[in-house]
Scaffold this motif. Structure first.
Motif, PDB file in Angstrom:
ATOM      1  N   ALA A 284      -0.446   0.796  -3.246  1.00 18.67           N
ATOM      2  CA  ALA A 284      -0.714   1.928  -4.132  1.00 18.67           C
ATOM      3  C   ALA A 284      -2.059   2.566  -3.834  1.00 18.67           C
ATOM      4  N   SER A 285      -2.957   1.821  -3.172  1.00 22.84           N
ATOM      5  CA  SER A 285      -4.301   2.328  -2.883  1.00 22.84           C
ATOM      6  C   SER A 285      -4.248   3.398  -1.798  1.00 22.84           C
ATOM      7  N   ARG A 286      -5.065   4.409  -1.952  1.00 24.56           N
ATOM      8  CA  ARG A 286      -5.192   5.424  -0.910  1.00 24.56           C
ATOM      9  C   ARG A 286      -6.034   4.910   0.251  1.00 24.56           C
ATOM     10  N   ASP A 287      -6.948   3.977  -0.050  1.00 24.70           N
ATOM     11  CA  ASP A 287      -7.888   3.529   0.975  1.00 24.70           C
ATOM     12  C   ASP A 287      -7.559   2.145   1.514  1.00 24.70           C
ATOM     13  N   VAL A 288      -6.268   1.754   1.504  1.00 29.04           N
ATOM     14  CA  VAL A 288      -5.903   0.443   2.032  1.00 29.04           C
ATOM     15  C   VAL A 288      -6.319   0.345   3.498  1.00 29.04           C
ATOM     16  N   ASP A 289      -6.835  -0.803   3.884  1.00 27.96           N
ATOM     17  CA  ASP A 289      -7.288  -1.039   5.256  1.00 27.96           C
ATOM     18  C   ASP A 289      -6.139  -0.766   6.227  1.00 27.96           C
ATOM     19  N   PRO A 290      -6.314   0.127   7.212  1.00 28.10           N
ATOM     20  CA  PRO A 290      -5.237   0.419   8.165  1.00 28.10           C
ATOM     21  C   PRO A 290      -4.738  -0.825   8.889  1.00 28.10           C
ATOM     22  N   ALA A 291      -5.631  -1.790   9.157  1.00 29.95           N
ATOM     23  CA  ALA A 291      -5.213  -3.012   9.835  1.00 29.95           C
ATOM     24  C   ALA A 291      -4.306  -3.847   8.935  1.00 29.95           C
ATOM     25  N   VAL A 292      -4.574  -3.852   7.635  1.00 25.68           N
ATOM     26  CA  VAL A 292      -3.725  -4.572   6.691  1.00 25.68           C
ATOM     27  C   VAL A 292      -2.369  -3.873   6.578  1.00 25.68           C
ATOM     28  N   ALA A 293      -2.392  -2.542   6.535  1.00 26.19           N
ATOM     29  CA  ALA A 293      -1.145  -1.792   6.474  1.00 26.19           C
ATOM     30  C   ALA A 293      -0.297  -2.052   7.717  1.00 26.19           C
ATOM     31  N   ASP A 357       2.151 -18.435 -23.507  1.00 30.15           N
ATOM     32  CA  ASP A 357       0.894 -19.073 -23.107  1.00 30.15           C
ATOM     33  C   ASP A 357       0.490 -18.722 -21.674  1.00 30.15           C
ATOM     34  N   ALA A 358       1.297 -17.925 -20.991  1.00 29.85           N
ATOM     35  CA  ALA A 358       0.986 -17.551 -19.611  1.00 29.85           C
ATOM     36  C   ALA A 358      -0.153 -16.547 -19.575  1.00 29.85           C
ATOM     37  N   GLU A 359      -0.884 -16.549 -18.457  1.00 27.40           N
ATOM     38  CA  GLU A 359      -1.909 -15.537 -18.232  1.00 27.40           C
ATOM     39  C   GLU A 359      -1.252 -14.365 -17.513  1.00 27.40           C
ATOM     40  N   LEU A 360      -1.320 -13.193 -18.106  1.00 30.43           N
ATOM     41  CA  LEU A 360      -0.767 -11.985 -17.499  1.00 30.43           C
ATOM     42  C   LEU A 360      -1.910 -11.165 -16.923  1.00 30.43           C
ATOM     43  N   VAL A 361      -1.841 -10.873 -15.635  1.00 33.66           N
ATOM     44  CA  VAL A 361      -2.864 -10.077 -14.962  1.00 33.66           C
ATOM     45  C   VAL A 361      -2.194  -8.881 -14.300  1.00 33.66           C
ATOM     46  N   LEU A 362      -2.591  -7.688 -14.709  1.00 34.10           N
ATOM     47  CA  LEU A 362      -2.080  -6.456 -14.121  1.00 34.10           C
ATOM     48  C   LEU A 362      -3.190  -5.826 -13.297  1.00 34.10           C
ATOM     49  N   VAL A 363      -2.920  -5.606 -12.026  1.00 30.63           N
ATOM     50  CA  VAL A 363      -3.940  -5.133 -11.101  1.00 30.63           C
ATOM     51  C   VAL A 363      -3.797  -3.629 -10.893  1.00 30.63           C
ATOM     52  N   PRO A 364      -4.781  -2.862 -11.307  1.00 34.05           N
ATOM     53  CA  PRO A 364      -4.698  -1.407 -11.112  1.00 34.05           C
ATOM     54  C   PRO A 364      -4.815  -1.037  -9.643  1.00 34.05           C
ATOM     55  N   ASP A 365      -4.276   0.115  -9.301  1.00 31.07           N
ATOM     56  CA  ASP A 365      -4.363   0.613  -7.926  1.00 31.07           C
ATOM     57  C   ASP A 365      -3.783  -0.396  -6.937  1.00 31.07           C
TER      58      ASP A 365
END
Length: 411
Positions: A284-293, A357-365
């Motif tokens: 979803a990030s515009r600036d994702v590392d090209p090598a990772v992509a 009791d679960a930990e819910l983590v939502l990561v933006p972008d």
């Protein structure tokens, strides 16, 4: 995505099922099926590239030669599924203080506690290497097992699928995970970590082997996954486009799977389009590392089209909502990217709603491949889960690997 874009995509998929020039159509279909390989079963708007094709090819070659991603290796092993399929796994061991556990048992005359092993299960059209960042960070801290699901990575093609034309099921993947655990972690406590299809595999394990969860599992992490109702996902398309794609996709996939060699050539010929599709549905990030992509692209494009077609029907049938109850008394992490178009974050919220009791983590972008897009966020939350489960000492240092441009927001 615009209505006209959706209609164009439907036309592309429809063309692959029409009679006529099959060779020309499969070039287009190979690109369209790249959506499925990215974890989605729908079309996308085609982005206009501003760089010449030759330059893009040179850039891919440069990234392939320079990128370290997916290069981590452990002690190899093989397990065998109940149908004889060979399942490849690797173990990253941690040498305990004072020597090996057998030696300490001899020295002290009593059995030392067995270490916790973290078992990572990857998603659809990926491999164990998709956990590259988390694997690098946890090395030397905790014992880990990474395996390739049947017909993916270094594992063998599904025997029943090839020899008997038996459809793949999520239940089968759960049994496969049990075989890997029996071979790589025959005793001792376990933490289960699964992404996307890997999370479904973990749920299927719980459904089929509740006693294993009760007796040996000490924590669970479910990343970008779903417990069911995947047939309702719209993949960012308008209603008309989704309905059309759902109607014709099963037949298209079946036809393409029967002409795998020709379609693979089509995918290669449309590599630039394929890369754009993967990027949209993975990140979803515009600036994702090209090598990772590019790393994600390499993982996904290595999955044969017949395997893509073979696995797809299992997702529409997947429903492991009741199996989540087996995790009720355990520390559980449920994490998802807010921009995930493949297994939307609402599915993770639904899972967390059933595990209060679960930990819910939502990561933006963040999109579907959140563990590659924002590796430090995912690693940090897994490390915290391991600490809560007693898998690592509270003072242990888990190294960061990679960078992120945003932070997680606990739900």
């Amino acid at each position: 995505m615009s209505e006209s874009s959706a209609e164009a995509v439907v036309a592309v998929v429809s063309a692959t099922g029409a009679a006529g020039n099959w060779r020309r159509a499969t070039g287009i279909a190979g690109a369209a099926i790249g959506v499925v390989a990215a974890g989605a079963a729908a079309g996308v708007a085609i982005e206009r590239m501003t760089v010449g094709r030759g330059m893009r090819k040179k850039a891919r070659l440069a990234l392939d030669s320079a990128g370290p991603y997916g290069s981590l290796r452990g002690t190899p092993g093989k397990a065998y599924a109940d149908d004889g399929t060979e399942l490849y796994y690797e173990v990253d061991d941690v040498e305990p203080e004072g020597g090996s556990a057998p030696r300490r048992r001899r020295l002290f005359g009593r059995k030392a506690p067995l270490p916790v092993t973290v078992v990572f299960s990857h998603g659809y059209c990926l491999s164990q290497d998709s956990w590259h960042f988390q694997r690098a960070a946890l090395r030397g801290v905790v014992r880990t097992v990474h395996w390739d699901q049947r017909s993916h990575g270094r594992s063998g093609r599904g025997v029943q699928q090839v020899q008997d034309d038996v459809p793949v099921s999520i239940d089968q993947l759960g049994r496969d995970l049990k075989a890997v655990i029996d071979a790589a972690v025959p005793e001792g406590p376990i933490v289960l970590v699964g992404h996307s299809m890997g999370g479904m595999t973990v749920m299927a394990l719980a459904d089929g082997f509740p006693e294993l969860i009760r007796e040996r599992v000490v924590a669970v992490a479910l990343v970008g996954t779903s417990s069911g109702r995947l047939g309702e996902v719209n993949f960012g398309l308008p209603v008309a486009g989704v309905n059309a794609v759902r109607r014709i996709l099963p037949g298209v996939l079946k036809a393409l799977g029967q002409r795998a060699e020709l379609v693979e050539k089509g995918r290669q010929a449309t590599a630039d389009l394929f890369a754009g599709i993967i990027k949209r549905y993975s990140f979803a990030s515009r600036d994702v590392d090209p090598a990772v992509a590019r790393f994600a692209e390499r993982l996904i494009e290595s999955t044969p089209i017949d395997v893509v077609a073979e696995f797809y029907p299992a997702f529409t049938e997947h429903d492991k909502t009741e199996a989540l109850g087996h995790f009720a008394d355990l520390p559980v992490l449920v994490l998802a990217g807010i921009g995930d178009l493949v297994t939307p974050s609402e599915h993770s919220e639904a899972i967390a709603g059933l595990l209060p009791d679960a930990e819910l983590v939502l990561v933006p972008d963040a999109g579907h491949l959140v563990m590659l897009e924002h590796p430090e966020v995912v690693t940090d939350r897994i490390a915290d889960l391991l600490t809560r489960a007693g898998a690592v000492p509270a003072g242990a240092t888990v190294g960061g690997y990679g960078s992120t441009s945003s932070t997680a927001q606990p739900g």
